[in-house]
Every structure is written in structure tokens, then in C-alpha cells.
Write a protein that holds these residues in place. Structure first.
Motif, PDB file in Angstrom:
ATOM      1  N   SER A  59      41.633   4.166   4.112  1.00 36.41           N
ATOM      2  CA  SER A  59      40.579   6.057   4.502  1.00 36.41           C
ATOM      3  C   SER A  59      40.554   7.132   3.657  1.00 36.41           C
ATOM      4  O   SER A  59      40.034   8.092   4.427  1.00 36.41           O
ATOM      5  CB  SER A  59      40.232   5.728   5.971  1.00 36.41           C
TER       6      SER A  59
ATOM      7  N   ILE B 189      40.275   7.687   0.935  1.00 36.62           N
ATOM      8  CA  ILE B 189      39.139   7.161  -0.160  1.00 36.62           C
ATOM      9  C   ILE B 189      37.821   6.829   0.700  1.00 36.62           C
ATOM     10  O   ILE B 189      37.770   4.988   0.890  1.00 36.62           O
ATOM     11  CB  ILE B 189      39.190   6.940  -1.003  1.00 36.62           C
ATOM     12  N   VAL B 190      36.387   7.542   0.501  1.00 40.92           N
ATOM     13  CA  VAL B 190      35.736   6.963   1.434  1.00 40.92           C
ATOM     14  C   VAL B 190      34.759   6.679   0.961  1.00 40.92           C
ATOM     15  O   VAL B 190      33.630   5.757   1.504  1.00 40.92           O
ATOM     16  CB  VAL B 190      35.474   7.824   2.250  1.00 40.92           C
ATOM     17  N   ASP B 191      34.127   7.926   0.049  1.00 40.16           N
ATOM     18  CA  ASP B 191      33.011   7.089  -1.432  1.00 40.16           C
ATOM     19  C   ASP B 191      33.417   5.889  -2.022  1.00 40.16           C
ATOM     20  O   ASP B 191      33.953   6.099  -3.283  1.00 40.16           O
ATOM     21  CB  ASP B 191      32.973   8.416  -1.519  1.00 40.16           C
ATOM     22  N   LEU B 192      33.442   5.039  -1.584  1.00 36.56           N
ATOM     23  CA  LEU B 192      33.797   3.817  -2.427  1.00 36.56           C
ATOM     24  C   LEU B 192      32.829   3.393  -3.260  1.00 36.56           C
ATOM     25  O   LEU B 192      31.251   3.576  -3.443  1.00 36.56           O
ATOM     26  CB  LEU B 192      33.740   2.546  -1.980  1.00 36.56           C
ATOM     27  N   PRO B 193      32.753   3.185  -5.046  1.00 34.57           N
ATOM     28  CA  PRO B 193      31.755   2.630  -6.010  1.00 34.57           C
ATOM     29  C   PRO B 193      31.390   1.466  -5.655  1.00 34.57           C
ATOM     30  O   PRO B 193      31.683   0.269  -4.959  1.00 34.57           O
ATOM     31  CB  PRO B 193      32.507   2.802  -7.321  1.00 34.57           C
TER      32      PRO B 193
ATOM     33  N   HIS C 115      34.019  -4.223   1.743  1.00 35.16           N
ATOM     34  CA  HIS C 115      33.518  -3.610   0.658  1.00 35.16           C
ATOM     35  C   HIS C 115      34.652  -3.870  -1.048  1.00 35.16           C
ATOM     36  O   HIS C 115      34.479  -3.578  -1.964  1.00 35.16           O
ATOM     37  CB  HIS C 115      33.335  -2.312   0.675  1.00 35.16           C
TER      38      HIS C 115
ATOM     39  N   CYS D  83      23.290  -5.374  -0.436  1.00 33.79           N
ATOM     40  CA  CYS D  83      22.337  -4.140   0.739  1.00 33.79           C
ATOM     41  C   CYS D  83      21.620  -3.728   2.262  1.00 33.79           C
ATOM     42  O   CYS D  83      21.105  -3.689   2.773  1.00 33.79           O
ATOM     43  CB  CYS D  83      21.289  -3.145  -0.263  1.00 33.79           C
TER      44      CYS D  83
ATOM     45  N   MET E  75      41.956   3.465  -0.679  1.00 26.76           N
ATOM     46  CA  MET E  75      40.705   3.143  -0.270  1.00 26.76           C
ATOM     47  C   MET E  75      41.209   2.337   1.653  1.00 26.76           C
ATOM     48  O   MET E  75      40.290   2.640   2.522  1.00 26.76           O
ATOM     49  CB  MET E  75      40.223   1.833  -0.782  1.00 26.76           C
TER      50      MET E  75
END
Length: 66
Positions: A27, A29-33, A2, A54, A24
Motif C-alpha cells: 500500500s 502506491i495507492v493510485d494504481l493505473p 487489481h 468497472c 503496491m
């Protein structure tokens, strides 16, 4: 994977900065765009792109020179 996709986005303004990438990978930052279409030399419409990112299917892409 990702984070890698985020790093190859077509426009530089959409790519994360190195300190952000480091966070990132650690870990922090866990909510990656969601990544946008990469700046690679293949054609894919936005619906196919969304389904590829997806899904759990594996796809192979062969990139050839022009």
C-alpha cells in the motif's frame, strides 16, 4: 486483484516491475493505473472489458485449450 491484472497485461512493457509490485502490495502506491486487456486466450471487445473491470458484478470465464 487489481495488481494481478496489471501483472498479466499483454505487453511486457505495460507490466509493473517487481519492486513496484511490492510497493503496491504494501500500500505504498495507492493510485494504481487502470489495467489494459490481459494476455489471455479469450475474445472481448474494449467496451465489454471496461464494463467488466468497472462493475461490481462477478463474471466467470472458462479458458479452454486450442
Amino acid at each position: 486483484m487489481h495488481v494481478g491484472l496489471l501483472c498479466v497485461q499483454e505487453f511486457a512493457k505495460d507490466r509493473p516491475a517487481v519492486p513496484t509490485i511490492t510497493s503496491m502490495l504494501h500500500s505504498e502506491i495507492v493510485d494504481l493505473p487502470a489495467p489494459k486487456k490481459p494476455a489471455l486466450g479469450f475474445e472481448m471487445d474494449s467496451l465489454q472489458w471496461s464494463q467488466t473491470i468497472c462493475s461490481n458484478d462477478i463474471s466467470f470465464t472458462v479458458i479452454g485449450g486450442r
